[in-house]
Scaffold this motif. Structure first.
Motif, PDB file in Angstrom:
ATOM      1  N   PHE A  69     -40.207  68.120  49.853  1.00  0.00           N
ATOM      2  CA  PHE A  69     -39.584  68.495  51.124  1.00  0.00           C
ATOM      3  C   PHE A  69     -39.320  69.992  51.228  1.00  0.00           C
ATOM      4  O   PHE A  69     -39.181  70.539  52.325  1.00  0.00           O
ATOM      5  CB  PHE A  69     -38.254  67.740  51.292  1.00  0.00           C
ATOM      6  CG  PHE A  69     -37.135  68.279  50.441  1.00  0.00           C
ATOM      7  CD1 PHE A  69     -36.130  69.049  51.000  1.00  0.00           C
ATOM      8  CD2 PHE A  69     -37.100  68.045  49.071  1.00  0.00           C
ATOM      9  CE1 PHE A  69     -35.102  69.561  50.219  1.00  0.00           C
ATOM     10  CE2 PHE A  69     -36.085  68.544  48.282  1.00  0.00           C
ATOM     11  CZ  PHE A  69     -35.076  69.307  48.858  1.00  0.00           C
ATOM     12  N   ASP A  70     -39.234  70.664  50.083  1.00  0.00           N
ATOM     13  CA  ASP A  70     -38.939  72.097  50.065  1.00  0.00           C
ATOM     14  C   ASP A  70     -40.197  72.941  49.909  1.00  0.00           C
ATOM     15  O   ASP A  70     -40.117  74.148  49.690  1.00  0.00           O
ATOM     16  CB  ASP A  70     -37.950  72.424  48.951  1.00  0.00           C
ATOM     17  CG  ASP A  70     -38.411  71.921  47.583  1.00  0.00           C
ATOM     18  OD1 ASP A  70     -39.461  71.240  47.513  1.00  0.00           O
ATOM     19  OD2 ASP A  70     -37.723  72.198  46.585  1.00  0.00           O
ATOM     20  N   ASN A  81     -32.215  73.339  47.180  1.00  0.00           N
ATOM     21  CA  ASN A  81     -33.002  73.488  48.405  1.00  0.00           C
ATOM     22  C   ASN A  81     -32.686  72.445  49.470  1.00  0.00           C
ATOM     23  O   ASN A  81     -33.212  72.530  50.584  1.00  0.00           O
ATOM     24  CB  ASN A  81     -34.493  73.430  48.066  1.00  0.00           C
ATOM     25  CG  ASN A  81     -34.951  74.646  47.281  1.00  0.00           C
ATOM     26  OD1 ASN A  81     -34.283  75.676  47.275  1.00  0.00           O
ATOM     27  ND2 ASN A  81     -36.090  74.525  46.612  1.00  0.00           N
ATOM     28  N   GLN A  82     -31.834  71.471  49.153  1.00  0.00           N
ATOM     29  CA  GLN A  82     -31.543  70.414  50.131  1.00  0.00           C
ATOM     30  C   GLN A  82     -31.017  70.953  51.464  1.00  0.00           C
ATOM     31  O   GLN A  82     -31.460  70.495  52.531  1.00  0.00           O
ATOM     32  CB  GLN A  82     -30.555  69.401  49.530  1.00  0.00           C
ATOM     33  CG  GLN A  82     -30.360  68.140  50.355  1.00  0.00           C
ATOM     34  CD  GLN A  82     -29.352  68.302  51.493  1.00  0.00           C
ATOM     35  OE1 GLN A  82     -28.473  69.170  51.434  1.00  0.00           O
ATOM     36  NE2 GLN A  82     -29.481  67.489  52.527  1.00  0.00           N
ATOM     37  N   PRO A  83     -30.107  71.928  51.489  1.00  0.00           N
ATOM     38  CA  PRO A  83     -29.575  72.378  52.781  1.00  0.00           C
ATOM     39  C   PRO A  83     -30.608  73.044  53.689  1.00  0.00           C
ATOM     40  O   PRO A  83     -30.437  73.055  54.916  1.00  0.00           O
ATOM     41  CB  PRO A  83     -28.481  73.378  52.380  1.00  0.00           C
ATOM     42  CG  PRO A  83     -28.103  72.993  50.992  1.00  0.00           C
ATOM     43  CD  PRO A  83     -29.382  72.542  50.357  1.00  0.00           C
ATOM     44  N   THR A  84     -31.668  73.603  53.116  1.00  0.00           N
ATOM     45  CA  THR A  84     -32.642  74.345  53.924  1.00  0.00           C
ATOM     46  C   THR A  84     -34.007  73.674  53.983  1.00  0.00           C
ATOM     47  O   THR A  84     -34.897  74.147  54.699  1.00  0.00           O
ATOM     48  CB  THR A  84     -32.824  75.768  53.361  1.00  0.00           C
ATOM     49  OG1 THR A  84     -33.242  75.691  51.989  1.00  0.00           O
ATOM     50  CG2 THR A  84     -31.519  76.551  53.446  1.00  0.00           C
ATOM     51  N   PRO A 111     -32.942  64.115  47.846  1.00  0.00           N
ATOM     52  CA  PRO A 111     -32.810  65.245  46.914  1.00  0.00           C
ATOM     53  C   PRO A 111     -31.511  65.237  46.116  1.00  0.00           C
ATOM     54  O   PRO A 111     -31.444  65.838  45.044  1.00  0.00           O
ATOM     55  CB  PRO A 111     -32.867  66.472  47.833  1.00  0.00           C
ATOM     56  CG  PRO A 111     -33.550  65.996  49.079  1.00  0.00           C
ATOM     57  CD  PRO A 111     -33.115  64.573  49.232  1.00  0.00           C
ATOM     58  N   ARG A 112     -30.480  64.583  46.655  1.00  0.00           N
ATOM     59  CA  ARG A 112     -29.183  64.575  45.980  1.00  0.00           C
ATOM     60  C   ARG A 112     -28.613  63.161  45.898  1.00  0.00           C
ATOM     61  O   ARG A 112     -28.682  62.399  46.858  1.00  0.00           O
ATOM     62  CB  ARG A 112     -28.170  65.456  46.724  1.00  0.00           C
ATOM     63  CG  ARG A 112     -28.484  66.941  46.721  1.00  0.00           C
ATOM     64  CD  ARG A 112     -27.405  67.713  47.478  1.00  0.00           C
ATOM     65  NE  ARG A 112     -27.607  69.163  47.404  1.00  0.00           N
ATOM     66  CZ  ARG A 112     -26.781  70.059  47.944  1.00  0.00           C
ATOM     67  NH1 ARG A 112     -25.693  69.650  48.595  1.00  0.00           N
ATOM     68  NH2 ARG A 112     -27.032  71.355  47.834  1.00  0.00           N
TER      69      ARG A 112
END
Length: 338
Positions: A69-70, A81-84, A111-112
């Motif tokens: 995803f990143d 990198n989860q927030p972006t 991711p988390r």
């Protein structure tokens, strides 16, 4: 746009159904077909049974997405990198065929894996999370067969659900009857820890606790588009299916710190990766599809639930009808033999 996509999806599925009836007689092995035709048939099966996913959502950390995803295949930067990253919805899948059944495997990636408490002190958080379900479908002469069992993974346990009372408990006790929406099995996924259940009462983290935090439940359905929920209460989000065989499986040898996967183990003489590489809060804590070791007992081995599903499911449940352990199509075991 969503309605146009739905109409297109119906046309594609109808075409594949007619092809399956006229050419294959309900099985990709019934006649000599090209690899692309077989691939289309198995994809149509995965679409036909693509689960309706009720995802508890306390935050956008509960949105399902793809491992890359990143924009990269490194496992140990996904927490950061989860927030972006791109949180468009994807579900990984595979189809394996025996002489009597199809085995449809679906994996949900987050991711988390996190907690209500501060992750720095809770001891319950880790980078990456991949929980899965397995649907067993009997080949009864119809294009898409008859679903018999649904198995869902929630943390350290696999739960067994059946579609009628002709399937009984084996190593696993039958938890209850599986639910369907227009032929698609319903699954319920926790917020935070992302365990999957076949009924809405499986965990308070599916509905109750997310709402206490101002969130809700996101409902995902299979479609042509990989969409991002507009809110934590979005009830109609489309996810896109992507095959495990052409995405995750080719990277199975990318093992080690700073790579895609980690925690090597031996499976029938081959070294495979048990987990996705991760180092935030807890090291390498998310399994690969072929790395699960739950419900193995003294009969199965780590990896059998995904790689040898006929053997695993026949151990987990008891079937009155014929249940063959001989495969017609299992590209994963074939790759390990070559």
């Amino acid at each position: 746009m969503r309605c146009l996509n739905c109409a297109k999806m119906v046309c594609v599925i109808c075409a594949l159904v007619f092809w399956a009836i006229g050419t294959l007689g309900g099985s990709a092995s019934a006649q000599q077909v090209t690899p692309r035709e077989a691939e289309q048939f198995y994809e149509s099966l995965a679409w036909h049974y693509g689960p309706v996913i009720h995802q508890g959502a306390a935050s956008d950390q509960d949105y399902i997405t793809a491992l890359d995803f990143d924009g990269d295949w490194f496992g140990n930067n996904n927490w950061e990198n989860q927030p972006t990253g791109d949180l468009s919805a994807y579900v990984y899948y595979s189809v394996i065929e025996s002489k009597t059944h199809w085995f449809l495997f679906y994996s949900l990636f987050h991711p988390r894996d996190y907690t209500y408490e501060d992750c720095a002190t809770s001891g319950g958080c880790h980078e990456n999370d991949l929980e899965s379900i397995q649907l067993t479908v009997e080949k009864d002469g119809t294009p898409f067969g008859k679903p018999r069992t649904l198995e869902t993974l929630a943390h350290d346990s696999i739960y067994l659900y059946t579609f009628d009372e002709t399937v009984g408990s084996g190593f696993l006790r039958v938890t209850g009857l599986a639910e369907l929406e227009d032929g698609h099995p319903l699954v319920y996924v926790e917020a935070l820890g992302h365990g999957i259940y076949g009924h809405k009462g499986g965990s308070s983290s599916i509905y109750f606790f997310p709402r206490l935090l101002g969130g809700g439940t996101v409902t995902y359905r299979v479609g042509e588009q990989a969409e991002v929920p507009e809110s934590r209460k979005d009830e109609n989000i489309s996810y896109k299916l992507i095959p495990i065989y052409t995405t995750l499986w080719p990277r199975r040898d990318s093992i080690g710190d700073g790579k895609t996967f980690d925690r090597p183990f031996e499976y029938r003489g081959h070294v495979l990766s048990a987990s996705i590489d991760g180092d935030t809060f807890s090291k390498d804590s998310a399994n690969t599809p072929w790395g699960y070791k739950q419900a193995t007992g003294a009969t199965l081995s780590r990896g059998d639930w995904f790689l040898d599903p006929a053997r695993a499911v026949s151990f987990h449940a008891s079937f009155e009808d014929d249940f063959s352990l001989e495969y017609v199509y299992n590209p994963f075991l074939n790759d390990l033999r070559n």
